[in-house]
Motif scaffolding. Structure first.
Motif, PDB file in Angstrom:
ATOM      1  N   PHE A  34       1.090  -1.212  -0.227  1.00  0.00           N
ATOM      2  CA  PHE A  34      -0.552   0.299  -0.227  1.00  0.00           C
ATOM      3  C   PHE A  34       0.756   1.151  -0.184  1.00  0.00           C
ATOM      4  O   PHE A  34       0.650   1.875  -0.831  1.00  0.00           O
ATOM      5  CB  PHE A  34      -0.843  -0.061   1.070  1.00  0.00           C
ATOM      6  CG  PHE A  34      -1.675  -1.137   1.557  1.00  0.00           C
ATOM      7  CD1 PHE A  34      -3.073  -0.801  -0.216  1.00  0.00           C
ATOM      8  CD2 PHE A  34      -1.661  -2.418   1.918  1.00  0.00           C
ATOM      9  CE1 PHE A  34      -3.747  -2.329  -0.048  1.00  0.00           C
ATOM     10  CE2 PHE A  34      -2.155  -3.393   1.955  1.00  0.00           C
ATOM     11  CZ  PHE A  34      -3.486  -3.523   0.883  1.00  0.00           C
ATOM     12  N   VAL A  35       2.146   1.342   1.166  1.00  0.00           N
ATOM     13  CA  VAL A  35       2.380   2.671   0.680  1.00  0.00           C
ATOM     14  C   VAL A  35       3.243   2.756  -0.633  1.00  0.00           C
ATOM     15  O   VAL A  35       3.098   3.473  -1.062  1.00  0.00           O
ATOM     16  CB  VAL A  35       3.814   2.016   1.601  1.00  0.00           C
ATOM     17  CG1 VAL A  35       5.067   2.797   1.680  1.00  0.00           C
ATOM     18  CG2 VAL A  35       3.858   1.734   3.723  1.00  0.00           C
ATOM     19  N   SER A  36       3.572   1.600  -1.367  1.00  0.00           N
ATOM     20  CA  SER A  36       4.426   1.776  -2.701  1.00  0.00           C
ATOM     21  C   SER A  36       3.268   2.213  -3.749  1.00  0.00           C
ATOM     22  O   SER A  36       3.709   3.174  -4.445  1.00  0.00           O
ATOM     23  CB  SER A  36       4.503   0.056  -3.160  1.00  0.00           C
ATOM     24  OG  SER A  36       5.798  -0.123  -1.961  1.00  0.00           O
ATOM     25  N   GLY A  37       2.247   1.548  -3.330  1.00  0.00           N
ATOM     26  CA  GLY A  37       1.140   2.331  -4.148  1.00  0.00           C
ATOM     27  C   GLY A  37       0.574   3.559  -4.106  1.00  0.00           C
ATOM     28  O   GLY A  37       0.798   4.540  -5.386  1.00  0.00           O
ATOM     29  N   LEU A  38       0.612   3.879  -2.949  1.00  0.00           N
ATOM     30  CA  LEU A  38       0.613   4.916  -2.608  1.00  0.00           C
ATOM     31  C   LEU A  38       1.836   5.984  -3.661  1.00  0.00           C
ATOM     32  O   LEU A  38       0.728   6.963  -3.665  1.00  0.00           O
ATOM     33  CB  LEU A  38       0.448   5.810  -1.029  1.00  0.00           C
ATOM     34  CG  LEU A  38      -0.683   5.613  -0.423  1.00  0.00           C
ATOM     35  CD1 LEU A  38      -0.274   5.352   1.635  1.00  0.00           C
ATOM     36  CD2 LEU A  38      -1.792   6.309  -0.693  1.00  0.00           C
ATOM     37  N   GLN A  39       2.682   6.132  -3.117  1.00  0.00           N
ATOM     38  CA  GLN A  39       3.491   6.337  -4.056  1.00  0.00           C
ATOM     39  C   GLN A  39       3.223   6.826  -5.683  1.00  0.00           C
ATOM     40  O   GLN A  39       4.017   8.173  -6.526  1.00  0.00           O
ATOM     41  CB  GLN A  39       4.331   5.649  -4.533  1.00  0.00           C
ATOM     42  CG  GLN A  39       6.109   6.348  -3.590  1.00  0.00           C
ATOM     43  CD  GLN A  39       7.485   5.755  -3.855  1.00  0.00           C
ATOM     44  OE1 GLN A  39       7.399   4.453  -4.034  1.00  0.00           O
ATOM     45  NE2 GLN A  39       8.163   5.745  -4.257  1.00  0.00           N
ATOM     46  N   SER A  40       2.016   5.858  -6.772  1.00  0.00           N
ATOM     47  CA  SER A  40       1.914   6.584  -7.766  1.00  0.00           C
ATOM     48  C   SER A  40       0.178   7.098  -7.337  1.00  0.00           C
ATOM     49  O   SER A  40       0.276   7.260  -8.871  1.00  0.00           O
ATOM     50  CB  SER A  40       1.871   5.165  -8.217  1.00  0.00           C
ATOM     51  OG  SER A  40       1.273   4.220  -7.760  1.00  0.00           O
ATOM     52  N   LEU A  41      -0.147   7.017  -6.913  1.00  0.00           N
ATOM     53  CA  LEU A  41      -1.602   7.849  -6.574  1.00  0.00           C
ATOM     54  C   LEU A  41      -1.201   9.183  -6.624  1.00  0.00           C
ATOM     55  O   LEU A  41      -0.217   9.557  -5.517  1.00  0.00           O
ATOM     56  CB  LEU A  41      -2.015   7.809  -5.001  1.00  0.00           C
ATOM     57  CG  LEU A  41      -3.885   7.842  -4.748  1.00  0.00           C
ATOM     58  CD1 LEU A  41      -4.720   7.776  -5.996  1.00  0.00           C
ATOM     59  CD2 LEU A  41      -3.721   7.952  -3.636  1.00  0.00           C
ATOM     60  N   PRO A  42      -2.073  10.024  -7.540  1.00  0.00           N
ATOM     61  CA  PRO A  42      -1.285  11.388  -7.111  1.00  0.00           C
ATOM     62  C   PRO A  42      -2.509  12.364  -5.859  1.00  0.00           C
ATOM     63  O   PRO A  42      -3.202  11.413  -6.168  1.00  0.00           O
ATOM     64  CB  PRO A  42      -2.267  12.017  -9.195  1.00  0.00           C
ATOM     65  CG  PRO A  42      -2.659  10.929  -9.755  1.00  0.00           C
ATOM     66  CD  PRO A  42      -2.222  10.176  -8.407  1.00  0.00           C
ATOM     67  N   SER A  43      -1.522  12.893  -5.888  1.00  0.00           N
ATOM     68  CA  SER A  43      -1.729  13.421  -3.954  1.00  0.00           C
ATOM     69  C   SER A  43      -2.814  14.264  -4.296  1.00  0.00           C
ATOM     70  O   SER A  43      -3.605  14.672  -3.340  1.00  0.00           O
ATOM     71  CB  SER A  43      -0.137  13.858  -3.776  1.00  0.00           C
ATOM     72  OG  SER A  43      -0.221  14.603  -4.010  1.00  0.00           O
ATOM     73  N   VAL A  44      -3.128  14.818  -5.760  1.00  0.00           N
ATOM     74  CA  VAL A  44      -4.086  15.947  -5.681  1.00  0.00           C
ATOM     75  C   VAL A  44      -5.666  15.170  -6.111  1.00  0.00           C
ATOM     76  O   VAL A  44      -6.854  15.362  -5.477  1.00  0.00           O
ATOM     77  CB  VAL A  44      -4.341  16.274  -7.609  1.00  0.00           C
ATOM     78  CG1 VAL A  44      -4.546  15.275  -7.918  1.00  0.00           C
ATOM     79  CG2 VAL A  44      -5.419  17.272  -7.368  1.00  0.00           C
ATOM     80  N   ALA A  45      -6.115  13.424  -5.392  1.00  0.00           N
ATOM     81  CA  ALA A  45      -6.780  12.805  -5.091  1.00  0.00           C
ATOM     82  C   ALA A  45      -7.221  13.030  -3.893  1.00  0.00           C
ATOM     83  O   ALA A  45      -8.465  12.851  -3.392  1.00  0.00           O
ATOM     84  CB  ALA A  45      -6.979  11.504  -5.938  1.00  0.00           C
ATOM     85  N   TRP A  46      -5.965  13.460  -2.759  1.00  0.00           N
ATOM     86  CA  TRP A  46      -6.600  13.542  -1.752  1.00  0.00           C
ATOM     87  C   TRP A  46      -7.317  14.259  -1.279  1.00  0.00           C
ATOM     88  O   TRP A  46      -7.999  14.563   0.076  1.00  0.00           O
ATOM     89  CB  TRP A  46      -5.260  13.000  -1.155  1.00  0.00           C
ATOM     90  CG  TRP A  46      -4.947  11.854  -1.099  1.00  0.00           C
ATOM     91  CD1 TRP A  46      -3.167  11.662  -1.782  1.00  0.00           C
ATOM     92  CD2 TRP A  46      -5.094  10.137  -0.352  1.00  0.00           C
ATOM     93  NE1 TRP A  46      -3.188  10.609  -1.179  1.00  0.00           N
ATOM     94  CE2 TRP A  46      -4.429  10.446  -0.260  1.00  0.00           C
ATOM     95  CE3 TRP A  46      -6.487  10.719   0.564  1.00  0.00           C
ATOM     96  CZ2 TRP A  46      -4.717   7.775   0.159  1.00  0.00           C
ATOM     97  CZ3 TRP A  46      -6.559   9.451   1.357  1.00  0.00           C
ATOM     98  CH2 TRP A  46      -6.027   8.017   0.903  1.00  0.00           C
ATOM     99  N   VAL A  47      -7.303  15.500  -2.104  1.00  0.00           N
ATOM    100  CA  VAL A  47      -7.666  17.238  -1.932  1.00  0.00           C
ATOM    101  C   VAL A  47      -8.917  16.635  -1.399  1.00  0.00           C
ATOM    102  O   VAL A  47      -9.002  17.531  -0.210  1.00  0.00           O
ATOM    103  CB  VAL A  47      -7.440  18.287  -2.912  1.00  0.00           C
ATOM    104  CG1 VAL A  47      -8.167  19.621  -2.792  1.00  0.00           C
ATOM    105  CG2 VAL A  47      -5.696  18.708  -3.399  1.00  0.00           C
ATOM    106  N   PRO A  48     -10.078  16.513  -2.465  1.00  0.00           N
ATOM    107  CA  PRO A  48     -11.340  16.365  -1.274  1.00  0.00           C
ATOM    108  C   PRO A  48     -11.602  15.824  -0.097  1.00  0.00           C
ATOM    109  O   PRO A  48     -11.871  16.394   0.436  1.00  0.00           O
ATOM    110  CB  PRO A  48     -12.716  15.513  -3.258  1.00  0.00           C
ATOM    111  CG  PRO A  48     -10.671  15.628  -4.261  1.00  0.00           C
ATOM    112  CD  PRO A  48      -9.803  15.968  -3.852  1.00  0.00           C
ATOM    113  N   ALA A  49     -11.416  14.289   0.211  1.00  0.00           N
ATOM    114  CA  ALA A  49     -11.053  14.206   1.348  1.00  0.00           C
ATOM    115  C   ALA A  49     -10.273  15.354   2.265  1.00  0.00           C
ATOM    116  O   ALA A  49     -11.103  15.057   3.914  1.00  0.00           O
ATOM    117  CB  ALA A  49     -10.073  12.819   0.983  1.00  0.00           C
ATOM    118  N   ALA A  50      -9.289  15.548   1.882  1.00  0.00           N
ATOM    119  CA  ALA A  50      -8.392  16.221   3.685  1.00  0.00           C
ATOM    120  C   ALA A  50      -9.657  17.839   3.347  1.00  0.00           C
ATOM    121  O   ALA A  50     -10.085  17.977   4.876  1.00  0.00           O
ATOM    122  CB  ALA A  50      -7.133  16.912   2.472  1.00  0.00           C
TER     123      ALA A  50
END
Lengths: 297, 261
Positions: A131-147
């Protein structure tokens, strides 16, 4: 004068061995002078920038796009100069860089602890490693709505995005560094009689440093990207105007010159920190280990 | 005139306790396969130079690791009476982020030697291996032979009476190896070390050792031993070394041929 046989033999041996050393020691090419460095690594990017600006000017002069969509290099420079003169640029830089630095330091702390924990516990690594490796390839902009839903339009939301973007890189970098330590070096530590702490301090950590540093560098790049994504979206007067927010203002005013000037600043700050902090650090670490291109011969 | 309480000490002086005593040692890694080491019995006297000779897979490196305390034997015992042994590997295994002197100093630091003494002592040890004034060099600036000598200085920095060497010169060219043989014999006779030297090179074993132990493979056992009566220093190409090496090689080949069946 009587000469001791063994002394002669010892002197013979010393000369023989010194001769071998002189013949066999690797000869490193001399370090290039400042002139050569200039010619080799400073000139090419300058040529590229000049060529780029010339093409840009050409596109403007031929009216490839209307001027509100493609302002000329001079217009952009004027806007940029304006933001520097009235202090907006400095404010935006200081807000963004302090956020970036704080976010990066927090990621550094969390990522290092996480990496250490995953290295110590095989089980933990098997459980969350993918999961940690997977997170590396997830564009972090995807977290903005959740944040934003969790923390509202606040600094906390911005930092959450930065951490989620950078922590995996730092943790993975540390793990990669540890994985690359030759088992023989740890054996050396044990033979020398170093305890667990001594081996970690004197053998393992320094041996893992190049990999860790690569992780930190990537972590900074991800911090900066995540920060810009977060700033671009979480626009609120209470948050102050960082570079991302300035970019968003440009969009809302339909002011392409401000948009380009802001993109330019974001790029420059990111590159400057890489060049001023990470590149020298990395060069130093690699050079002492003979891992630079110069020393391979 | 001797006080009764002094009696044992006097006796020990007469017949000194061995530096290493290996008794009925066996090592099994996988249950269904022959043991890697089996019924290994030998002593190394203080100041003695013993060569362990054998083909690949005879467990000689495993044996050395066990003596170094890097593992526990399946059965049997190893007594090392002279404290923690020093160990040298086939690779110099220097820490590349430290200078030559830094590598030696780390061994001194592990022994608790103070900072200022460390610097002086490291320079002394580097001089001992003929590397005077080269302490500030980084590992990548040294040749293979120089690296192995730094490793030797680091091993000496452990101030152990027992030096274990695991094919330390196998990766070097013949000329450099020659130089290091000379170096090692000089240091051994000056410092009064006990040395256990593992090699698969018969001539090297005869060139260096006072005693050569031949090991069989799968299971690894000590099958024969030779006393080398020639005095040091002796040249690797001398007729005496050649003759004994020829004899030992025949036994080694016979030992290896048994596995053809």
């Amino acid at each position: 004068m009587p000469v001791d046989d063994t002394t002669v033999a010892a002197q013979d041996h010393r000369a023989f061995e010194a001769g071998l050393d002189a013949l066999e020691a690797p000869t490193l090419p001399p370090r290039p002078g400042p002139g050569a460095v200039c010619l080799r690594s400073v000139l090419p990017p300058i040529v590229a920038v000049v060529a780029f600006i010339a093409l840009w000017q050409l596109a403007c002069s031929t009216d490839l796009k209307p001027s509100y969509a493609l302002p000329s290099p001079l217009d952009v420079f004027r806007t940029f100069d304006q933001t520097v003169r009235d202090g907006r640029a400095w404010d935006a830089i200081s807000i963004s860089v302090s956020r970036g630095a704080l976010g990066f330091l927090a990621s550094l702390a969390v990522g290092t602890v996480l990496g250490l924990a995953m290295w110590r516990s095989r089980w933990l690594r098997a459980a969350i490693g993918p999961f940690v490796s997977g997170l590396q390839s997830l564009p972090s902009v995807a977290w903005v709505p959740a944040a934003i839903i969790w923390f509202g339009l606040s600094d906390a939301a911005i930092y959450a995005v930065v951490l989620l973007g950078a922590v995996p890189s730092v943790a993975n970098g540390l793990l990669a560094g540890f994985d690359q330590v030759p088992p023989l070096l740890d054996k050396v530590g044990r033979v020398l009689g170093l305890g667990t702490v001594g081996r970690i301090r004197h053998v393992l950590l320094p041996a893992a440093l190049p990999g860790y540093l690569a992780g930190l560098k990537q972590g900074w790049a991800f911090s900066w990207r995540s920060l810009m994504a977060a700033e671009l979206i979480t626009y609120s007067p209470a948050l102050g105007i960082g570079l991302g927010q300035q970019l968003n203002i440009g969009r809302e005013l339909n002011a392409m010159d401000l948009v380009i000037a802001s993109i330019f600043l974001i790029l420059v700050v990111g590159v400057a920190i890489e060049l001023l902090i990470f590149a020298p650090l990395e060069r130093r670490v690699l050079r002492t280990r003979g891992l630079t291109r110069r020393s391979v011969s | 005139m001797a006080h009764p309480a002094l009696q044992p000490a006097l006796q020990r002086q007469a017949t000194p306790a061995p530096s290493v005593r290996v008794t009925k040692l066996a090592q099994v890694f996988e249950r269904d396969r022959p043991p890697v080491l089996d019924r290994i019995d030998f002593d190394v006297a203080p100041g003695e130079f013993v060569c362990l000779l054998g083909a690949s897979g005879c467990g000689k490196s495993t044996l050395l690791s066990l003596i170094a305390g890097l593992g526990t034997p399946t059965s049997g015992s190893i007594e090392v009476t002279v404290g923690r042994p020093a160990l040298m590997f086939q690779e110099p295994a220097l820490l590349p982020w430290l200078t030559a002197a830094g590598n030696v100093e780390l061994a001194l630091k592990a022994r608790g030697v103070g900072r200022r003494e460390r610097r002086v002592e490291a320079e002394r040890l580097l001089t001992l291996v003929n590397l005077t004034g080269q302490g500030r060099k980084r590992v990548h600036e040294l040749s293979g032979g120089m690296r192995q000598r730094v490793a030797l200085a680091r091993a000496l920095a452990q101030d152990s009476r027992l030096l274990l060497m695991d094919e330390p010169f196998a990766a070097l060219d013949a000329i450099t190896r020659d130089a290091l043989h000379e170096e090692l014999i000089r240091l051994w006779s000056e410092q009064g070390l006990s040395v256990v030297f593992v090699t698969h090179n018969v001539r090297e074993a005869v060139r260096l050792g006072q005693r050569v132990l031949l090991m069989s493979s799968r299971p690894g056992r000590i099958v024969r031993e030779w006393q080398v009566e020639m005095t040091q220093p002796r040249a690797i190409e001398s007729p005496g070394v050649s003759a004994l090496a020829t004899e030992i090689t025949q036994h080694l080949r016979a030992e290896i041929s048994r596995h053809a069946r």
